[in-house]
Design a protein around this motif. Sequence first.
Motif, PDB file in Angstrom:
ATOM      1  N   SER A 142       0.804  -1.222   0.000  1.00  0.00           N
ATOM      2  CA  SER A 142       0.000   0.000   0.000  1.00  0.00           C
ATOM      3  C   SER A 142       0.836   1.271   0.000  1.00  0.00           C
ATOM      4  O   SER A 142       0.395   2.304   0.481  1.00  0.00           O
ATOM      5  CB  SER A 142      -0.937  -0.012   1.208  1.00  0.00           C
ATOM      6  OG  SER A 142      -0.247  -0.399   2.368  1.00  0.00           O
ATOM      7  N   GLY A 143       2.047   1.202  -0.543  1.00  0.00           N
ATOM      8  CA  GLY A 143       2.872   2.388  -0.629  1.00  0.00           C
ATOM      9  C   GLY A 143       3.413   2.784   0.735  1.00  0.00           C
ATOM     10  O   GLY A 143       3.320   2.037   1.700  1.00  0.00           O
ATOM     11  N   GLY A 144       3.972   3.983   0.818  1.00  0.00           N
ATOM     12  CA  GLY A 144       4.539   4.428   2.081  1.00  0.00           C
ATOM     13  C   GLY A 144       5.928   3.855   2.280  1.00  0.00           C
ATOM     14  O   GLY A 144       6.468   3.175   1.412  1.00  0.00           O
ATOM     15  N   HIS A 145       6.480   4.139   3.449  1.00  0.00           N
ATOM     16  CA  HIS A 145       7.853   3.736   3.745  1.00  0.00           C
ATOM     17  C   HIS A 145       7.866   2.890   5.012  1.00  0.00           C
ATOM     18  O   HIS A 145       7.164   3.206   5.974  1.00  0.00           O
ATOM     19  CB  HIS A 145       8.707   4.993   3.934  1.00  0.00           C
ATOM     20  CG  HIS A 145      10.167   4.696   3.965  1.00  0.00           C
ATOM     21  ND1 HIS A 145      10.777   4.161   5.078  1.00  0.00           N
ATOM     22  CD2 HIS A 145      11.139   4.842   3.024  1.00  0.00           C
ATOM     23  CE1 HIS A 145      12.072   3.995   4.813  1.00  0.00           C
ATOM     24  NE2 HIS A 145      12.316   4.396   3.573  1.00  0.00           N
ATOM     25  N   PRO A 146       8.663   1.815   5.042  1.00  0.00           N
ATOM     26  CA  PRO A 146       8.697   0.952   6.229  1.00  0.00           C
ATOM     27  C   PRO A 146       9.001   1.726   7.512  1.00  0.00           C
ATOM     28  O   PRO A 146       8.492   1.381   8.572  1.00  0.00           O
ATOM     29  CB  PRO A 146       9.820  -0.040   5.917  1.00  0.00           C
ATOM     30  CG  PRO A 146       9.907  -0.069   4.435  1.00  0.00           C
ATOM     31  CD  PRO A 146       9.531   1.303   3.966  1.00  0.00           C
ATOM     32  N   ARG A 147       9.832   2.753   7.382  1.00  0.00           N
ATOM     33  CA  ARG A 147      10.197   3.519   8.582  1.00  0.00           C
ATOM     34  C   ARG A 147       8.975   4.231   9.163  1.00  0.00           C
ATOM     35  O   ARG A 147       8.725   4.186  10.362  1.00  0.00           O
ATOM     36  CB  ARG A 147      11.284   4.537   8.237  1.00  0.00           C
ATOM     37  CG  ARG A 147      11.843   5.231   9.465  1.00  0.00           C
ATOM     38  CD  ARG A 147      13.043   6.080   9.102  1.00  0.00           C
ATOM     39  NE  ARG A 147      12.653   7.461   8.875  1.00  0.00           N
ATOM     40  CZ  ARG A 147      13.513   8.415   8.508  1.00  0.00           C
ATOM     41  NH1 ARG A 147      14.789   8.120   8.314  1.00  0.00           N
ATOM     42  NH2 ARG A 147      13.095   9.636   8.326  1.00  0.00           N
ATOM     43  N   ASP A 148       8.205   4.860   8.289  1.00  0.00           N
ATOM     44  CA  ASP A 148       7.016   5.588   8.763  1.00  0.00           C
ATOM     45  C   ASP A 148       5.987   4.619   9.327  1.00  0.00           C
ATOM     46  O   ASP A 148       5.372   4.869  10.365  1.00  0.00           O
ATOM     47  CB  ASP A 148       6.397   6.386   7.607  1.00  0.00           C
ATOM     48  CG  ASP A 148       7.410   7.339   6.992  1.00  0.00           C
ATOM     49  OD1 ASP A 148       8.323   7.765   7.732  1.00  0.00           O
ATOM     50  OD2 ASP A 148       7.308   7.623   5.790  1.00  0.00           O
TER      51      ASP A 148
END
Length: 854
Positions: free
Chosen positions: A92-98
Motif C-alpha cells: 500500500s505504498g509508504g515507507h517501512p520507517r514511517d
Amino acid sequence: MSHYRAADIEAKWQEAWDAAQVFRAERSGDRPKYYVLEMFPYPSGRIHMGHVRNYTMGDMIARHKLATGHNVLHPMGWDAFGMPAENAAMASGGHPRDWTYGNIADMRGQMKPLGLSIDWSREFATCDPEYYGQQQALFLDFLEKGLVYRRNAVVNWDPVDMTVLANEQVIDGKGWRSGAEVERRELTQWFFHISDFAGELLDALDGLENWPAKVRLMQENWIGKSRGLQFAFERTDGGEIEVYTTRPDTLMGASFVGISPDHPLARELARTRPDVAAFRAQCAKGGTTEEALEKAEKLGFDTGLRVRHPLDPNWELPVWIANFILMDYGTGAIFGCPAHDQRDLDFCRKYDLPVIDTFVALDDPSPVSDTAFVPPKDRQVCWIDHFTGIETATGQEAIDATIDFAEAHGWGKGVTKYRLRDWGLSRQRYWGCPIPVVHCDACGVVPERKENLPILLPYDEDGTPIDFAIPGNPLDRHPSWRDCACPACGKPARRETDTMDTFVDSSWYFARFTAPRATTPTDLDAAGYWMNVDQYIGGIEHAILHLLYSRFFARAMHICGHLPQTAIEPFDALFTQGMVTHAIYVTRDGSGRPVYHFPEDVEVHESGARLGATGEEVQIVPSAKMSKSKKNVVDPTTIIAQYGADTARWFVLSDSPPERDVEWTAAGAEAAHKHLSRVYRLVCEIAGSSDAGTPEADETLLREMHKTVHEVSGGVESFGFNAAIARLYAFTNTLAKSPAGAAAKRQAATALVQLMAPMTPHLSEELWALLGHEGLVATAPWPVADTAMLASDTITLPVQVNGKRRAEISVPRDMGQAEVEKAALANDAVIRSLDGAQPRKVIVVPGRIVNVVV
RNA sequence: GCCCAAGUGGCGGAAUGGUAGACGCAGGGGAUUCAAAAUCCCCCGCCUUCACGGGCGUGAGAGUUCGAAUCUCUCCUUGGGCACCA
C-alpha cells in the motif's frame, strides 16, 4: 459508597506512579537488583491479548519484587526491523520507517493504560540508528575476532520474480506472489561461527536450572552432539570419499556410498556430464526447510563410480548421488546400510540395490523385508562380528569397539560432530540493519571504519526514492547509497547491500537495556550491575532459535569486551507462557467457503450462536490462536474501555496456568470484572465498619489470612498465578462471610489488597488509600505470613481400605502412628468395610493418609 | 519426516505418588424487588438408591505400587519448533 469505576481509578494512579517515579530504575547499593524482562514485541500495529498476558505476568513479578525490597529493572522496547514493514510498503505504498514508527506510537499508546511498572525512559526500537549503529560496531568487533565469516549457502529463489524468498513466502514449494516453483540457489553470505560454541552451549545447559526442562532438552537436541566414525572410501578410479557415520557397527551391511548433490564430487562430475548436471538441477527444486527436504521424495542417481570397502578390498560399492544427504551435516557423504536404517532400506528397494541382513540381528534373526532393524544402543544384541571378535554386546559397545578397531588399524577415527549449523545472517532485504562492509575491486571485502557508523539506511534524502513496488532488495537499486569510496584505498567501491537477520537485533537488546544511551554497544559497569536477566518471559515458540542465538551473542560480546564473564548466560530464569486463544465463528458462503466473523458481531446463546445482524446460525470452532485472518481477535483497548485494565489483567492471569494456552471468553472477562467490583464493595464496607467481633471469629479469620498470604506468595513466586488467584477468591469469600470484628477485618482486607496489588495494581492503590494507609501500595512491604498461625491442632485423615477411601478420622496433629492406626481401625465405617476380615497391613503416612490392606 | 509438550465434569482448571474435581464459568433452586438489573443464599462428575450407601470415573491399552491424574511402555488426538515469520 460508590461503584467500582475503573476508568477514574486507573488514570489517577498511573499519574501517581509517574509523579513518584516509582518504576524508574537507578543503580543503588543497598537493595539487591532484579532484572525482569518480557520478550519485546514486534510493532505490527495493535497490541493483542497475547501481549497483555505476557506483560501482565512480567509486571506481576516486577511489582512483587519491588514490594519484597528489590531494585527492579523492567524495561520495554520494540523489535522493529522485519518483513511485515516492507510488505506493507509493497502492498500500500509508504515507507517501512514511517509504518513502523507509526505502529510503535499506536502500540505504546495502547500499552500505557495497562498500568505496567515499566521504566519507559529506557525505551528504544531496534530500527533506531542509535541502536543499529551499535549493532554494526558489534559486527565489526566480531569480524575482527573471527566470529563472522563469508561463504556460499543456499536460499529460496523465485525464478519469475528474480528474488530471494523467506521460508514463509514459499507455499507448497511455490513462490507466494509468482506461484513459480521455487529453486535452491547459492549466494555468498555472512555467517556467525556459532558452531564453534556448540560444545559449550550444550554443556552450559546443565547450569540453567531455572529454565524449563523441555526447553533445555529442545536445545540439546537442536545442538545434536554425536560421536561417530569418520573414514574414507577409496575410489577405484583414484581419490577417496570421506564419510561420517554414527553407526559404524553396521559397516558390514553397507550397500552403497551416497553423496549430497552439493558434494564437491557431484559438482565436479556435473561439469563434464550433462546427466549429473540434470540430476543436480532436479534436486535443487523446492524450498530449503528441513521439513521440505525430509518430506521430499527420495531421489537417487548412480554415478557409475565405485569404491572399495575398508575391510575387504575386493568388495566394491557403487557411488550414488542422493537428495536426502545434506552437505551441511557430517562430510556430506554416507554409506547406506539398508538392513539397519529405514531410509536406506527404502532407497535400496526403490533402486534395486542389495540388502545385506546377516550381520546384526536380534536373538531371533528374521530377514529384513520392509522394516529395517535398528540395533538399539542400550540393548544387548546378538552380534556376529567379522573383525572385532565380539559376539554379544550392546549397540553402544559395538559402536565403540568398531571405532577402536578402525583407529587401531589406521583407517578411521572417532570424531564428535554437532548438528548445529553456523548462523547465516545475510538477508537480501531493505528493512534491516545494514552490514557495515564495502566491496572493493582492489582490496576485496573491507570493513567500514567505526567512525563512519552508523551506516544509515537511505530514506529519500538525496531524491532517489526507495521503490518497494517491485520484488527484490531496494538497496541494490539505489546507486547513490550503494556506490561509495573504499575505506582502505579510497577508490570507487560498493556497499554490502545485504542487511542483518532480525534475530541479530533481538540477540543483545537485553544487554542494551542496561545502558540504552551508551555511545558504545554496552556500558560494562551498568551491564555488570544489572545483568543477568533474573527472569525472562516469552513464548515457547522462541525455545530454540532466539534463546540459542542470544546465548551465543552473550559469549561473543564477552570475547569482544562488551559483557562481563558473568553474563555469558544472559537469562538466569526462563518462563515460557502459553498463547491467548479465542473461539472462531464461521458461516459458509454460497459455494461452501468459510466466512469468519468478529466476536462482537455474534450473539452466543446456550443453544448456539447467531449473527447479530441477520440471525444466521454460526458454527463455533473452539480455542484457536487469535489471528486477524480468522477474525477471532479481541482488542485489549476495547476491553480496557469496557472494564478497565485491572479486569483484563486479572482475567488473563486467572483462567489457565500461565504456561498453557488461555481461551479468552466474554463470560470470563465479565466474571473477572464482577469479582473486582465485589472486592471493591466489600473493602468499602469494611473500611466504614465499626462492628465488634468475638476473639474466636477474629482468630479464625486471621489464621485464614496468614494461610492466604503464605499460599499466594508461593504461587506468585512459582508461576502458579491461577492457583494464587483461586486462593484469593476463596479468601474473599471467607472475608465476606466472617463474623469477625472490624479491626480484624480491616487487617484481613489490607492483606487482600496487598496480595492483589501485583495483579490489579490500580484497584489495590484505591483500596489501600480507602483503608487509610499512607503512601503507595506499590512500594509498601509485601506481607509476611506468621508460620505459627499456619498450622492447626487437629487434622483430618482419610482412611482407605485396599486403596479405596472409606472414612475420615479427626486426630491431634502430633498423634503417634500406632494410635492413628488404632483410631482408624476403630472407625465404624472402616469396621463395616472390613466386614470381619483381618487387616494384613496398615500403612500410616503421617499427616496424609491411612491405608488398611486386607 | 524429525525434535518437544499437552490431554481431568457441560467449560477453564485444582491436586506432581496419598480424600480426584479446589476456585471460577455455565446450569438449577431460593431470597430481595411492583418488575427487572444488580446483589445475597443453597445445589451441581456419571450411574444406582426414598435415604444411608454402593458402583464407575483423569484420551485408549498394558505395567510398577499398599495406593497412580501423577511413574514406565505402546498407541491416538491436539499444539509448538524445524535454521530467511517474529
